[in-house]
Design a protein around this motif. Sequence first.
Motif, PDB file in Angstrom:
ATOM      1  N   MET A 200       0.820  -1.209   0.000  1.00  0.00           N
ATOM      2  CA  MET A 200       0.000   0.000   0.000  1.00  0.00           C
ATOM      3  C   MET A 200       0.860   1.268   0.000  1.00  0.00           C
ATOM      4  SD  MET A 200      -3.261  -0.746  -0.108  1.00  0.00           S
ATOM      5  CE  MET A 200      -2.682  -1.919  -1.346  1.00  0.00           C
ATOM      6  N   VAL A 201       1.935   1.248   0.776  1.00  0.00           N
ATOM      7  CA  VAL A 201       2.832   2.423   0.816  1.00  0.00           C
ATOM      8  C   VAL A 201       3.473   2.644  -0.546  1.00  0.00           C
ATOM      9  CG1 VAL A 201       4.932   3.364   1.829  1.00  0.00           C
ATOM     10  CG2 VAL A 201       3.268   2.206   3.286  1.00  0.00           C
ATOM     11  N   ILE A 202       4.044   1.566  -1.110  1.00  0.00           N
ATOM     12  CA  ILE A 202       4.690   1.687  -2.430  1.00  0.00           C
ATOM     13  C   ILE A 202       3.663   2.060  -3.495  1.00  0.00           C
ATOM     14  CG2 ILE A 202       5.951   0.435  -4.209  1.00  0.00           C
ATOM     15  CD1 ILE A 202       7.191  -1.267  -2.005  1.00  0.00           C
ATOM     16  N   GLY A 203       2.486   1.411  -3.451  1.00  0.00           N
ATOM     17  CA  GLY A 203       1.458   1.693  -4.455  1.00  0.00           C
ATOM     18  C   GLY A 203       0.947   3.110  -4.397  1.00  0.00           C
ATOM     19  N   SER A 204       0.738   3.630  -3.189  1.00  0.00           N
ATOM     20  CA  SER A 204       0.242   5.008  -3.076  1.00  0.00           C
ATOM     21  C   SER A 204       1.257   6.007  -3.609  1.00  0.00           C
ATOM     22  CB  SER A 204      -0.087   5.325  -1.614  1.00  0.00           C
ATOM     23  OG  SER A 204       1.074   5.228  -0.802  1.00  0.00           O
TER      24      SER A 204
ATOM     25  N   ILE B 271       3.585   5.427  -5.923  1.00  0.00           N
ATOM     26  CA  ILE B 271       3.657   5.288  -7.382  1.00  0.00           C
ATOM     27  C   ILE B 271       2.428   5.904  -8.046  1.00  0.00           C
ATOM     28  CG2 ILE B 271       3.635   3.622  -9.277  1.00  0.00           C
ATOM     29  CD1 ILE B 271       5.300   1.768  -7.541  1.00  0.00           C
ATOM     30  N   MET B 272       1.235   5.605  -7.515  1.00  0.00           N
ATOM     31  CA  MET B 272       0.005   6.118  -8.115  1.00  0.00           C
ATOM     32  C   MET B 272      -0.052   7.648  -8.070  1.00  0.00           C
ATOM     33  SD  MET B 272      -1.761   3.589  -9.328  1.00  0.00           S
ATOM     34  CE  MET B 272      -0.195   2.836  -9.776  1.00  0.00           C
ATOM     35  N   LEU B 273       0.319   8.225  -6.936  1.00  0.00           N
ATOM     36  CA  LEU B 273       0.281   9.681  -6.827  1.00  0.00           C
ATOM     37  C   LEU B 273       1.308  10.333  -7.757  1.00  0.00           C
ATOM     38  CD1 LEU B 273      -0.195  10.120  -2.969  1.00  0.00           C
ATOM     39  CD2 LEU B 273      -1.906  10.380  -4.775  1.00  0.00           C
ATOM     40  N   ARG B 274       2.475   9.714  -7.883  1.00  0.00           N
ATOM     41  CA  ARG B 274       3.491  10.259  -8.790  1.00  0.00           C
ATOM     42  C   ARG B 274       3.006  10.204 -10.240  1.00  0.00           C
ATOM     43  NH1 ARG B 274       8.923  11.334  -9.196  1.00  0.00           N
ATOM     44  NH2 ARG B 274       9.898  10.792 -11.181  1.00  0.00           N
ATOM     45  N   ILE B 275       2.486   9.036 -10.655  1.00  0.00           N
ATOM     46  CA  ILE B 275       1.980   8.898 -12.022  1.00  0.00           C
ATOM     47  C   ILE B 275       0.819   9.860 -12.266  1.00  0.00           C
ATOM     48  CG2 ILE B 275       0.820   7.332 -13.627  1.00  0.00           C
ATOM     49  CD1 ILE B 275       2.381   5.051 -12.396  1.00  0.00           C
ATOM     50  N   GLY B 276      -0.059   9.996 -11.270  1.00  0.00           N
ATOM     51  CA  GLY B 276      -1.215  10.878 -11.423  1.00  0.00           C
ATOM     52  C   GLY B 276      -0.814  12.324 -11.632  1.00  0.00           C
ATOM     53  N   PHE B 277       0.117  12.809 -10.818  1.00  0.00           N
ATOM     54  CA  PHE B 277       0.535  14.205 -10.955  1.00  0.00           C
ATOM     55  C   PHE B 277       1.296  14.441 -12.253  1.00  0.00           C
ATOM     56  CE2 PHE B 277       0.058  14.316  -6.224  1.00  0.00           C
ATOM     57  CZ  PHE B 277      -0.905  15.309  -6.200  1.00  0.00           C
ATOM     58  N   LEU B 278       2.133  13.479 -12.666  1.00  0.00           N
ATOM     59  CA  LEU B 278       2.859  13.623 -13.929  1.00  0.00           C
ATOM     60  C   LEU B 278       1.890  13.635 -15.115  1.00  0.00           C
ATOM     61  CD1 LEU B 278       5.963  11.292 -13.383  1.00  0.00           C
ATOM     62  CD2 LEU B 278       5.906  13.796 -13.388  1.00  0.00           C
TER      63      LEU B 278
ATOM     64  N   VAL C   6      -5.858   6.142 -11.503  1.00  0.00           N
ATOM     65  CA  VAL C   6      -4.663   6.321 -10.674  1.00  0.00           C
ATOM     66  C   VAL C   6      -5.005   6.971  -9.342  1.00  0.00           C
ATOM     67  CG1 VAL C   6      -2.551   7.683 -10.519  1.00  0.00           C
ATOM     68  CG2 VAL C   6      -2.978   6.323 -12.549  1.00  0.00           C
ATOM     69  N   PHE C   7      -5.789   8.052  -9.367  1.00  0.00           N
ATOM     70  CA  PHE C   7      -6.104   8.741  -8.115  1.00  0.00           C
ATOM     71  C   PHE C   7      -7.058   7.918  -7.245  1.00  0.00           C
ATOM     72  CE2 PHE C   7      -4.693  12.672 -10.368  1.00  0.00           C
ATOM     73  CZ  PHE C   7      -3.727  13.037  -9.443  1.00  0.00           C
ATOM     74  N   THR C   8      -7.936   7.130  -7.859  1.00  0.00           N
ATOM     75  CA  THR C   8      -8.789   6.235  -7.069  1.00  0.00           C
ATOM     76  C   THR C   8      -7.954   5.169  -6.387  1.00  0.00           C
ATOM     77  OG1 THR C   8     -10.634   6.601  -8.599  1.00  0.00           O
ATOM     78  CG2 THR C   8     -10.781   4.706  -7.136  1.00  0.00           C
ATOM     79  N   LEU C   9      -7.006   4.582  -7.116  1.00  0.00           N
ATOM     80  CA  LEU C   9      -6.118   3.593  -6.518  1.00  0.00           C
ATOM     81  C   LEU C   9      -5.272   4.210  -5.402  1.00  0.00           C
ATOM     82  CD1 LEU C   9      -4.829   1.477  -9.547  1.00  0.00           C
ATOM     83  CD2 LEU C   9      -6.266   0.703  -7.664  1.00  0.00           C
ATOM     84  N   GLY C  10      -4.802   5.444  -5.616  1.00  0.00           N
ATOM     85  CA  GLY C  10      -4.019   6.113  -4.582  1.00  0.00           C
ATOM     86  C   GLY C  10      -4.819   6.348  -3.317  1.00  0.00           C
ATOM     87  N   THR C  11      -6.079   6.767  -3.472  1.00  0.00           N
ATOM     88  CA  THR C  11      -6.945   6.972  -2.316  1.00  0.00           C
ATOM     89  C   THR C  11      -7.220   5.663  -1.584  1.00  0.00           C
ATOM     90  OG1 THR C  11      -7.994   8.835  -3.463  1.00  0.00           O
ATOM     91  CG2 THR C  11      -9.155   7.918  -1.564  1.00  0.00           C
ATOM     92  N   LEU C  12      -7.506   4.606  -2.330  1.00  0.00           N
ATOM     93  CA  LEU C  12      -7.728   3.298  -1.716  1.00  0.00           C
ATOM     94  C   LEU C  12      -6.470   2.801  -1.005  1.00  0.00           C
ATOM     95  CD1 LEU C  12      -9.830   1.476  -4.467  1.00  0.00           C
ATOM     96  CD2 LEU C  12     -10.633   2.314  -2.259  1.00  0.00           C
ATOM     97  N   ALA C  13      -5.313   3.076  -1.581  1.00  0.00           N
ATOM     98  CA  ALA C  13      -4.063   2.654  -0.950  1.00  0.00           C
ATOM     99  C   ALA C  13      -3.850   3.365   0.379  1.00  0.00           C
ATOM    100  CB  ALA C  13      -2.890   2.917  -1.895  1.00  0.00           C
ATOM    101  N   LEU C  14      -4.153   4.650   0.438  1.00  0.00           N
ATOM    102  CA  LEU C  14      -4.026   5.385   1.704  1.00  0.00           C
ATOM    103  C   LEU C  14      -4.986   4.837   2.759  1.00  0.00           C
ATOM    104  CD1 LEU C  14      -3.688   9.053   0.359  1.00  0.00           C
ATOM    105  CD2 LEU C  14      -1.886   7.604   1.293  1.00  0.00           C
ATOM    106  N   LEU C  15      -6.210   4.523   2.343  1.00  0.00           N
ATOM    107  CA  LEU C  15      -7.170   3.932   3.277  1.00  0.00           C
ATOM    108  C   LEU C  15      -6.702   2.556   3.740  1.00  0.00           C
ATOM    109  CD1 LEU C  15      -9.910   4.057   4.700  1.00  0.00           C
ATOM    110  CD2 LEU C  15     -10.967   3.158   2.624  1.00  0.00           C
ATOM    111  N   GLY C  16      -6.173   1.769   2.820  1.00  0.00           N
ATOM    112  CA  GLY C  16      -5.640   0.455   3.194  1.00  0.00           C
ATOM    113  C   GLY C  16      -4.468   0.550   4.149  1.00  0.00           C
ATOM    114  N   MET C  17      -3.634   1.574   3.981  1.00  0.00           N
ATOM    115  CA  MET C  17      -2.522   1.779   4.904  1.00  0.00           C
ATOM    116  C   MET C  17      -3.029   1.993   6.330  1.00  0.00           C
ATOM    117  SD  MET C  17      -0.129   4.326   2.614  1.00  0.00           S
ATOM    118  CE  MET C  17       0.655   4.962   4.095  1.00  0.00           C
ATOM    119  N   GLY C  18      -4.053   2.831   6.476  1.00  0.00           N
ATOM    120  CA  GLY C  18      -4.582   3.100   7.804  1.00  0.00           C
ATOM    121  C   GLY C  18      -5.194   1.867   8.453  1.00  0.00           C
TER     122      GLY C  18
END
Length: 264
Positions: free
Chosen positions: A88-92, A94-101, A208-220
Motif C-alpha cells: 500500500m505504501v509503495i502503491g500510493s 507510485i500512483m500519486l506520482r503517475i497521477g501528478f505527472l 490512478v487517483f482512485t487507486l491512490g486513495t484506496l491505498a491510503l485507506l488500506g494503509m490506515g
Amino acid sequence: MGEINTCLKRTFTIFNIIFAVFGGLIILLAVLAHVLTSIHGADNLENRTLSLIMLYVVGAITMVIAGLGAYGAHKEKKGPLIAFLVCMVIGSLIMLRIGFLTAFARPRMEPVLKEAFSKYLPLDQAPEDVQEMTQAIQSEMQCCGLFSYTDWRDNIPDSCLCHTEFEESECVRVLYKVLMTKKIYAKPCFPILMHYILLIADIMLAVVFTLGTLALLGMGLSSLMIHQLRYPNRAPVLLTVPAIFSPHPPKYQELQNSPMHPVY
C-alpha cells in the motif's frame, strides 16, 4: 477469541472486496479498450499496446494484493498484513506520482502529437505502414487526412470517399486533379484522435487517483490491525484528572475555613 477487533476486521474485509472489484474493473476496461482500438485499426500503435499491458498488470496486481490482505485479516497473521501495508505504501507513492505527472502532461499532449504527426506530411510520400494505418483510421472514423484532405495532395485514397448514406454536412466535394471532383469526409482525423487520446488520459487519471486513495485507506486499516496483533492485551488508555485539579478543596483550606472555637 481473535486478537483483532471484529468491527475492524469486517471493515477491512469489505475494503479488500472493493479493492478486488476495482482491480477486476481495470482488467475489464483493458479488454474493452483492446477490442475498441482493434476495431478502429490501431493495432500498430506502440503506445496503445504499452498502455493496455499496464492496465492488465495493474488490475492483476490489485486483485492479488486484495487477496493477500483478506487472507492476513482472516487468519490474523502479521506477515501478510505487513506485506499488504508495504504494498500500500509503495502503491500510493507510485500512483500519486503517475497521477501528478499525467495531470501536468495532459495540456501538452496536443501540441506534442501535432508536431509528431506533421513529420509524416504529405501523406502520399509517408512510409507505407503510416499510409496503411492512416487509411484504416479514415475508414473507421469517417475522416480524411490528419489535419486536412490536402495532406494527401492530389492522391486522395478511396478510404476518404464519403458514402451515399452520410448526410451532406458530413461530406464535402473537392477538386481532384484536373476537372475532377471527389466526395470525401469533411472532418480531419487528428481532432478525433485527440478526443480519444484525451479520454484515455482522463480515464487513467481517474484510475490512478482512485487507486491512490484506496491505498491510503488500506494503509490506515492495515496499520491498526498490525498494532492490535502486536499489542493484543494492552489496556485502553484512560485520561485521568490530576489531583491538583480536584474539585475538593485541600486539607489546609478546610482547616482555615473551619469555625474557630473560643479560647478561655
